[in-house]
Design a protein around this motif. Structure first.
Motif, PDB file in Angstrom:
ATOM      1  N   GLN A   1      -0.560   7.781 -16.575  1.00  0.00           N
ATOM      2  CA  GLN A   1      -1.424   7.112 -15.223  1.00  0.00           C
ATOM      3  C   GLN A   1      -0.777   5.697 -15.516  1.00  0.00           C
ATOM      4  O   GLN A   1      -0.017   4.811 -14.443  1.00  0.00           O
ATOM      5  N   ARG A   2      -0.688   4.484 -16.288  1.00  0.00           N
ATOM      6  CA  ARG A   2      -0.892   3.659 -16.466  1.00  0.00           C
ATOM      7  C   ARG A   2       0.734   3.398 -16.453  1.00  0.00           C
ATOM      8  O   ARG A   2       0.855   1.944 -15.121  1.00  0.00           O
ATOM      9  N   GLU A   3       1.370   3.778 -17.122  1.00  0.00           N
ATOM     10  CA  GLU A   3       2.721   3.611 -17.509  1.00  0.00           C
ATOM     11  C   GLU A   3       3.240   3.341 -15.837  1.00  0.00           C
ATOM     12  O   GLU A   3       4.107   2.906 -15.318  1.00  0.00           O
ATOM     13  N   LYS A   4       3.022   5.157 -15.591  1.00  0.00           N
ATOM     14  CA  LYS A   4       3.780   5.041 -13.945  1.00  0.00           C
ATOM     15  C   LYS A   4       3.304   4.267 -12.802  1.00  0.00           C
ATOM     16  O   LYS A   4       3.781   3.490 -12.193  1.00  0.00           O
TER      17      LYS A   4
ATOM     18  N   ASP B   1      -5.047  15.008 -21.000  1.00  0.00           N
ATOM     19  CA  ASP B   1      -3.920  15.612 -21.657  1.00  0.00           C
ATOM     20  C   ASP B   1      -3.000  14.451 -20.796  1.00  0.00           C
ATOM     21  O   ASP B   1      -1.812  14.266 -20.748  1.00  0.00           O
ATOM     22  N   ASP B   2      -4.233  13.112 -20.711  1.00  0.00           N
ATOM     23  CA  ASP B   2      -3.542  11.722 -20.774  1.00  0.00           C
ATOM     24  C   ASP B   2      -4.759  10.756 -21.432  1.00  0.00           C
ATOM     25  O   ASP B   2      -4.994  10.265 -20.922  1.00  0.00           O
ATOM     26  N   PRO B   3      -4.621  11.228 -23.167  1.00  0.00           N
ATOM     27  CA  PRO B   3      -5.252  10.627 -24.153  1.00  0.00           C
ATOM     28  C   PRO B   3      -5.223   8.720 -22.969  1.00  0.00           C
ATOM     29  O   PRO B   3      -4.094   8.151 -22.727  1.00  0.00           O
TER      30      PRO B   3
ATOM     31  N   LEU C   1       0.989  -1.135   0.316  1.00  0.00           N
ATOM     32  CA  LEU C   1      -0.048  -0.310   0.313  1.00  0.00           C
ATOM     33  C   LEU C   1       0.918   1.357  -0.061  1.00  0.00           C
ATOM     34  O   LEU C   1       0.262   3.017   0.208  1.00  0.00           O
ATOM     35  N   ASP C   2       2.192   0.683  -0.022  1.00  0.00           N
ATOM     36  CA  ASP C   2       3.370   2.391  -0.035  1.00  0.00           C
ATOM     37  C   ASP C   2       3.666   2.516  -0.996  1.00  0.00           C
ATOM     38  O   ASP C   2       4.653   3.573  -1.126  1.00  0.00           O
ATOM     39  N   LEU C   3       3.028   2.438  -2.185  1.00  0.00           N
ATOM     40  CA  LEU C   3       3.646   2.390  -3.529  1.00  0.00           C
ATOM     41  C   LEU C   3       2.898   3.879  -3.895  1.00  0.00           C
ATOM     42  O   LEU C   3       2.074   4.444  -3.484  1.00  0.00           O
ATOM     43  N   ARG C   4       3.801   4.923  -4.729  1.00  0.00           N
ATOM     44  CA  ARG C   4       3.851   5.773  -4.593  1.00  0.00           C
ATOM     45  C   ARG C   4       4.322   6.249  -5.261  1.00  0.00           C
ATOM     46  O   ARG C   4       5.205   6.306  -6.061  1.00  0.00           O
ATOM     47  N   PHE C   5       3.651   7.337  -7.030  1.00  0.00           N
ATOM     48  CA  PHE C   5       4.318   8.484  -7.633  1.00  0.00           C
ATOM     49  C   PHE C   5       3.606   9.100  -8.431  1.00  0.00           C
ATOM     50  O   PHE C   5       2.997   9.819  -8.217  1.00  0.00           O
ATOM     51  N   LYS C   6       4.448  10.346  -8.886  1.00  0.00           N
ATOM     52  CA  LYS C   6       4.527  11.415  -9.176  1.00  0.00           C
ATOM     53  C   LYS C   6       3.346  11.445 -10.997  1.00  0.00           C
ATOM     54  O   LYS C   6       3.598  11.121 -11.746  1.00  0.00           O
ATOM     55  N   TYR C   7       1.994  12.543 -10.344  1.00  0.00           N
ATOM     56  CA  TYR C   7       1.045  11.981 -12.010  1.00  0.00           C
ATOM     57  C   TYR C   7       1.127  13.615 -12.361  1.00  0.00           C
ATOM     58  O   TYR C   7       0.139  13.776 -11.107  1.00  0.00           O
ATOM     59  N   PHE C   8       1.478  14.600 -12.990  1.00  0.00           N
ATOM     60  CA  PHE C   8       1.135  15.888 -12.332  1.00  0.00           C
ATOM     61  C   PHE C   8       1.205  16.309 -11.372  1.00  0.00           C
ATOM     62  O   PHE C   8       2.920  16.557 -11.362  1.00  0.00           O
TER      63      PHE C   8
END
Length: 312
Positions: free
Chosen positions: A199-202, A192-194, A145-152
């Motif tokens: 998001q899926r890649e991140k 801006d994210d077709p 549950l601690d996975l994080r990624f920056k999205y915009f």
């Protein structure tokens, strides 16, 4: 354990006829069977997106129903396909809350397939979950549950989380971790994210980094990642699990149906077939792949097809 299952039953019946069970306990019989069957031992792992095994809006008999459970005919079709493959470990996606998983477990057992160990994945999506059903008791289970990624301009976590189920050595298969994933769908409200590709890649990158942190990239990497990546093999969300800067990491199991087709998902609205479900192994587990596995034919009960592979 596909090989030897029928033999197991035959041998047990034979022993039961010639041995007085009043003084020979069942564990001795099981020990003899294990020794007899060890040379042909194979572990079967399957992955299946069940398509909304939960209550949601859906078309039923030509009418739209709100908050309606999955029809019994679809559930029966799912179970029939699973019984046909008879996997030792079954990973599923689009499972509802825990009560639905318990129902699924109960109905499979009634049909003749007993999974005493069941685990529901946890993520921020409280509707659709991943899950694992197993005949083999795992050594440990963890929802990362601690996975994080920056999205915009914000930080997110994979919507369906990351479920890890670790198993001790099974036959000749070494200790390994099974990771069950279900990446973000292509639905999005962001222009801006077709198709939510970024998001899926991140999501994929954050999951990949955790797996490689746990297992490394070398020949002793003992993991198997399965699930619905919601993307095709040539796109970043899938490639992130296969290579880093040209270095090969995960190995894609080349599973096909009996006609040689790779597709695992049918989008009815577009009349489009695509491959979005995968099994990707670390080197140590890929070595144990028996070369047997398939994408099962048929779409009854789900818009995805079941994948399975044997390891020995």
């Amino acid at each position: 354990m596909r090989q030897g299952k029928t033999v197991f039953t035959c041998i047990e019946r034979f022993i039961s006829q010639i041995v007085n069970r009043q003084w020979v306990s069942r564990w001795i019989i099981c020990g003899l069977l294990i020794m007899l069957l060890e040379p042909g031992y194979a572990l079967t792992v399957a992955s299946y997106n069940l398509q909304n095994y939960l209550s949601t809006g859906r078309m039923v008999d030509g009418r739209f129903r709100r908050n309606y459970p999955k029809p019994e005919t679809e559930k029966q079709a799912l179970r029939a396909k699973i019984l046909q493959v008879n996997p030792d470990i079954l990973a599923v996606q689009e499972m509802g809350e825990r009560s639905y998983l318990k129902e699924f477990q109960r109905d499979l057992k009634r049909d003749g397939l007993d999974y005493p160990y069941v685990y529901l994945g946890v993520g921020i999506d409280q509707v659709r979950h991943t899950a694992v059903l197993s005949k083999i008791e795992p050594a440990s289970v963890k929802s990362h549950l601690d996975l994080r990624f920056k999205y915009f301009d914000e930080y997110l976590t994979p919507q369906r989380g990351l479920l890890e189920v670790q198993f001790d050595g099974v036959g000749k298969v070494p200790e390994f971790s099974l990771y069950v994933v279900h990446l973000k769908s292509k639905r999005t409200v962001r222009n801006d994210d077709p198709e939510a590709a970024s998001q899926r890649e991140k999501e994929a990158r954050s999951i990949r980094d955790r797996i490689l942190k746990n297992h490394g990239e070398g020949e002793d990497a003992a993991y198997l990642l399965v699930g619905d990546l919601n993307d095709t093999k040539n796109n970043p969300a899938v490639l992130r699990f296969l290579e880093i800067g040209g270095r090969k990491t995960g190995k894609l199991l080349p599973l096909q149906d009996d006609d040689g087709f790779w597709w695992t998902y049918y989008w009815d609205r577009a009349h489009q077939y695509s491959r979005v479900d995968y099994m990707i192994a670390g080197a140590a587990i890929f070595e144990r792949w028996a070369g047997r596995g398939a994408v099962e034919a048929g779409l009854k009960g789900s818009d995805h097809r079941l994948l399975w592979a044997e390891f020995e």
